[in-house]
Design an enzyme around this catalytic site. Sequence first.
Site, PDB file in Angstrom:
ATOM      1  N   ASP A  82       0.856  -1.186   0.000  1.00 33.86           N
ATOM      2  CA  ASP A  82       0.000   0.000   0.000  1.00 33.86           C
ATOM      3  C   ASP A  82       0.903   1.251   0.000  1.00 33.86           C
ATOM      4  O   ASP A  82       1.946   1.268   0.666  1.00 33.86           O
ATOM      5  CB  ASP A  82      -0.844  -0.061   1.277  1.00 33.86           C
ATOM      6  N   GLY A 179      -7.257   7.847   8.331  1.00 34.45           N
ATOM      7  CA  GLY A 179      -7.377   8.124   9.766  1.00 34.45           C
ATOM      8  C   GLY A 179      -8.829   8.312  10.160  1.00 34.45           C
ATOM      9  O   GLY A 179      -9.732   8.154   9.331  1.00 34.45           O
TER      10      GLY A 179
END
Length: 278
Positions: A82, A179
Amino acid sequence: MPLVKMTELLGWAENNNCAVGAFSVGNMEMIIGAVKAAEEMNTPIILQIAEKRMKQSPMHLMAPMMVSAAKNAKVPVAVHLDHGLTMDCIKTALEYGFTSVMLDGSLLPFEENIELTKKVRAEADRYGATVEGELGVVGGNEGDTAVHKIQCTDPAKALEFCEKTGVDCLAVAIGNAHGNYPVLPELRFDVLEDIYKRVYTPLVLHGGTGITDEMFRRAISLGIRKINIATASFDALAKNAKEYTETTDKPDYFTLSPCMAEGVYENVKKHIAIFLNK
Ligand code: 13P
């Protein structure tokens, strides 16, 4: 069940009108929890780790565990890098047997993003691996302190990017961020729809933590075929560890370890159920 190419899972998602979950892992317990959830749901998944996370979870330890977990799983599992940022890290991941790599050139000028992604495409082709590219800027941060300002993907440029780079899937920026969201995000489904109409490449949604079930379903209906979940799994592990250590006088690793895996398992299972879109 084999370690599979990510393109196989993108095809599976396309055929089943759903999305494959790409779950970030940072240690052995996270891998165990994610694979257990996938096996129980009898559903393929992607195990992934971002380049910047390798400060805490080094590649030479994580990569063999991730690849081995995939090879021993009872469901198809792809192993993905990623947010690859450097050619060095991308090459190392491919050498370790990752079946997919992402080049995150989203902060580069358009032409430079294309050129670098093309180089990654050529390198991945030597291994028969899948390539994910990114256009536009996803908000938040992915493993460092810099917080990126959201910049939606330009639908007109998305097709050109996919055609020139030959990526297998494209990460889009539609108001999503990495997040925990401070407030519920307002995803730009109009932008996603525009991209979906122009581009035939499967689309990827980053910043999955905190997105509602309804938003996930709408995103899937508009071509999202891979959804990334990281923060929710890290938080679930930490929460379980905290609860365990706070409720016992003599915490021991052998109880703590499965307890951490269980947190990740619950989170991954919950997300797989939503992504199946049934
Ligand atoms: P979250 O941490 O918001 O779940 O984002 C995951 C992600 O997109 C990883 O690339």
